[in-house]
Design a protein around this motif. Structure first.
Motif, PDB file in Angstrom:
ATOM      1  N   ALA A 130       0.819  -1.213   0.000  1.00 41.54           N
ATOM      2  CA  ALA A 130       0.000   0.000   0.000  1.00 41.54           C
ATOM      3  C   ALA A 130       0.854   1.265   0.000  1.00 41.54           C
ATOM      4  CB  ALA A 130      -0.965  -0.010   1.183  1.00 41.54           C
ATOM      5  N   PRO A 131       1.878   1.372   0.860  1.00 39.14           N
ATOM      6  CA  PRO A 131       2.736   2.557   0.772  1.00 39.14           C
ATOM      7  C   PRO A 131       3.405   2.714  -0.590  1.00 39.14           C
ATOM      8  CG  PRO A 131       3.095   1.418   2.852  1.00 39.14           C
ATOM      9  CD  PRO A 131       2.234   0.533   2.015  1.00 39.14           C
ATOM     10  N   ALA A 132       3.810   1.591  -1.210  1.00 39.80           N
ATOM     11  CA  ALA A 132       4.491   1.659  -2.499  1.00 39.80           C
ATOM     12  C   ALA A 132       3.583   2.184  -3.605  1.00 39.80           C
ATOM     13  CB  ALA A 132       5.019   0.283  -2.884  1.00 39.80           C
ATOM     14  N   ALA A 133       2.275   2.045  -3.430  1.00 43.12           N
ATOM     15  CA  ALA A 133       1.325   2.444  -4.475  1.00 43.12           C
ATOM     16  C   ALA A 133       0.911   3.908  -4.387  1.00 43.12           C
ATOM     17  CB  ALA A 133       0.072   1.564  -4.390  1.00 43.12           C
ATOM     18  N   ARG A 134       1.339   4.615  -3.361  1.00 44.55           N
ATOM     19  CA  ARG A 134       0.792   5.964  -3.137  1.00 44.55           C
ATOM     20  C   ARG A 134       1.072   6.922  -4.293  1.00 44.55           C
ATOM     21  NH1 ARG A 134       1.807   7.678   3.117  1.00 44.55           N
ATOM     22  NH2 ARG A 134       0.911   9.637   2.314  1.00 44.55           N
ATOM     23  N   VAL A 135       2.284   6.936  -4.800  1.00 42.15           N
ATOM     24  CA  VAL A 135       2.598   7.829  -5.924  1.00 42.15           C
ATOM     25  C   VAL A 135       1.766   7.451  -7.139  1.00 42.15           C
ATOM     26  CG1 VAL A 135       4.374   8.562  -7.560  1.00 42.15           C
ATOM     27  CG2 VAL A 135       4.922   8.378  -5.126  1.00 42.15           C
ATOM     28  N   GLY A 136       1.706   6.163  -7.441  1.00 39.17           N
ATOM     29  CA  GLY A 136       0.922   5.718  -8.589  1.00 39.17           C
ATOM     30  C   GLY A 136      -0.541   6.092  -8.472  1.00 39.17           C
ATOM     31  N   LEU A 137      -1.103   5.999  -7.277  1.00 41.91           N
ATOM     32  CA  LEU A 137      -2.514   6.348  -7.087  1.00 41.91           C
ATOM     33  C   LEU A 137      -2.756   7.837  -7.305  1.00 41.91           C
ATOM     34  CD1 LEU A 137      -3.423   4.128  -3.992  1.00 41.91           C
ATOM     35  CD2 LEU A 137      -4.120   3.805  -6.383  1.00 41.91           C
ATOM     36  N   VAL A 138      -1.779   8.652  -6.939  1.00 41.54           N
ATOM     37  CA  VAL A 138      -1.911  10.091  -7.199  1.00 41.54           C
ATOM     38  C   VAL A 138      -1.962  10.355  -8.703  1.00 41.54           C
ATOM     39  CG1 VAL A 138      -0.806  12.346  -6.977  1.00 41.54           C
ATOM     40  CG2 VAL A 138      -0.838  10.781  -5.035  1.00 41.54           C
ATOM     41  N   LEU A 139      -1.075   9.722  -9.449  1.00 36.59           N
ATOM     42  CA  LEU A 139      -1.050   9.912 -10.901  1.00 36.59           C
ATOM     43  C   LEU A 139      -2.333   9.382 -11.545  1.00 36.59           C
ATOM     44  CD1 LEU A 139       2.666   8.920 -11.609  1.00 36.59           C
ATOM     45  CD2 LEU A 139       1.708  11.222 -11.368  1.00 36.59           C
ATOM     46  N   VAL A 140      -2.813   8.229 -11.072  1.00 31.38           N
ATOM     47  CA  VAL A 140      -4.075   7.691 -11.584  1.00 31.38           C
ATOM     48  C   VAL A 140      -5.213   8.666 -11.296  1.00 31.38           C
ATOM     49  CG1 VAL A 140      -5.792   5.864 -11.295  1.00 31.38           C
ATOM     50  CG2 VAL A 140      -3.367   5.282 -11.462  1.00 31.38           C
ATOM     51  N   GLY A 141      -5.203   9.255 -10.103  1.00 31.08           N
ATOM     52  CA  GLY A 141      -6.253  10.204  -9.754  1.00 31.08           C
ATOM     53  C   GLY A 141      -6.277  11.421 -10.660  1.00 31.08           C
ATOM     54  N   ILE A 142      -5.102  11.917 -11.032  1.00 31.70           N
ATOM     55  CA  ILE A 142      -5.039  13.066 -11.941  1.00 31.70           C
ATOM     56  C   ILE A 142      -5.567  12.676 -13.315  1.00 31.70           C
ATOM     57  CG2 ILE A 142      -3.451  14.615 -13.147  1.00 31.70           C
ATOM     58  CD1 ILE A 142      -1.728  14.587 -10.593  1.00 31.70           C
ATOM     59  N   ALA A 143      -5.188  11.494 -13.789  1.00 33.28           N
ATOM     60  CA  ALA A 143      -5.680  11.035 -15.089  1.00 33.28           C
ATOM     61  C   ALA A 143      -7.189  10.810 -15.049  1.00 33.28           C
ATOM     62  CB  ALA A 143      -4.963   9.743 -15.487  1.00 33.28           C
ATOM     63  N   PRO A 177     -10.401   3.482 -19.153  1.00 29.76           N
ATOM     64  CA  PRO A 177     -10.144   2.695 -20.375  1.00 29.76           C
ATOM     65  C   PRO A 177      -8.809   1.955 -20.279  1.00 29.76           C
ATOM     66  CG  PRO A 177     -10.787   4.964 -20.911  1.00 29.76           C
ATOM     67  CD  PRO A 177     -10.520   4.929 -19.445  1.00 29.76           C
ATOM     68  N   PRO A 178      -8.746   0.731 -20.764  1.00 24.72           N
ATOM     69  CA  PRO A 178      -7.486  -0.020 -20.718  1.00 24.72           C
ATOM     70  C   PRO A 178      -6.316   0.718 -21.370  1.00 24.72           C
ATOM     71  CG  PRO A 178      -9.296  -1.501 -21.228  1.00 24.72           C
ATOM     72  CD  PRO A 178      -9.864  -0.107 -21.255  1.00 24.72           C
ATOM     73  N   ALA A 179      -6.572   1.428 -22.467  1.00 26.37           N
ATOM     74  CA  ALA A 179      -5.483   2.158 -23.120  1.00 26.37           C
ATOM     75  C   ALA A 179      -4.873   3.190 -22.179  1.00 26.37           C
ATOM     76  CB  ALA A 179      -5.999   2.834 -24.392  1.00 26.37           C
ATOM     77  N   LEU A 180      -5.704   3.835 -21.382  1.00 27.04           N
ATOM     78  CA  LEU A 180      -5.214   4.830 -20.436  1.00 27.04           C
ATOM     79  C   LEU A 180      -4.442   4.172 -19.298  1.00 27.04           C
ATOM     80  CD1 LEU A 180      -5.008   7.630 -19.228  1.00 27.04           C
ATOM     81  CD2 LEU A 180      -7.360   7.389 -18.374  1.00 27.04           C
TER      82      LEU A 180
END
Length: 231
Positions: A130-143, A177-180
């Motif tokens: 869960a801690p390792a995913a925090r940056v990725g979740l922020v980027l996903v949220g912006i997208a 979308p999967p492409a995103l």
């Protein structure tokens, strides 16, 4: 009794923090592979048996340091996203990437612990996921914000990649979308590739104005995801 328990809890927090601080000093001097509970105890003036009450093994201490590092860079990303709320998605994306880079440059040994070479004999437990995913979740949220708001220029998705893209999307962000999602995973990994090149010295005698270079590269990653530039 409550006062005594409170004092004990505070003491435990303070000693735990001191152990981690000394361990980080050892990381900077010797690297993660040579981290030693006995050496940490010696530097703190503790007997090893006392330190084991806080961290039963070297791996437990490593895990605590890894979680702290992931949480720290994740918090930097989340703060940048919060501070740019209301701005264009591409600008927010770039700000988050810059915050990640700034944290890594300021904390190179902690960055190396989570994105450098694996520590021999150590396997990270699920507590780190869960801690390792925090940056990725922020980027996903912006997208996601862009996709639901001003729109996004979906990148192409080659047919051979579609089954894997669908699988990743189901696990990671089934509302997108999967492409995103595939583009986000690629951009996430490329972001840390850029940061690692700088932190680990691969840009030496190649890129001089690294701040300008990184900002440009981060914006390009956002555009590759489909975030639209101003205008």
């Amino acid at each position: 009794m409550t006062t005594v328990r409170g004092a004990r809890a505070r003491a435990r927090v303070e000693i735990t923090a001191a152990i981690k601080a000394e361990a980080r000093t050892q990381l900077a001097a010797e690297g993660a592979a040579k981290l030693s509970l006995r050496a940490v105890a010696r530097e703190l003036g503790m007997v090893s048996s006392a330190l084991y009450r806080y961290f039963p093994s070297r791996d437990d201490l490593l895990t605590a340091l890894i979680v702290d590092a992931y949480d720290a860079v994740g918090a930097a990303a989340e703060t940048a996203a919060a501070e740019t709320a209301g701005q264009r998605p591409l600008d927010r994306w770039t700000a988050v990437c810059r915050a990640v880079r700034a944290w890594a440059v300021e904390h190179p040994h902690e960055y190396a612990l989570i994105y450098g070479s694996p520590v021999p004999g150590y396997t990270a437990p699920q507590d780190t996921n869960a801690p390792a995913a925090r940056v990725g979740l922020v980027l996903v949220g912006i997208a996601r914000e862009a996709h639901e708001g001003e729109g996004i220029a979906l990148p192409p998705l080659p047919d051979p990649l579609r089954p894997e893209a669908v699988r990743i999307t189901a696990d990671m962000a089934p509302d997108l979308p999967p492409a995103l999602v595939v583009a986000l995973v690629a951009a996430w990994s490329q972001l840390f590739g850029l940061v690692s090149f700088e932190v680990f010295g691969q840009f030496h005698r190649l890129v001089e104005d690294r701040d300008v270079f990184f900002t440009h590269a981060a914006r390009r990653l956002g555009q590759d995801v489909g975030l639209l530039p101003r205008g």
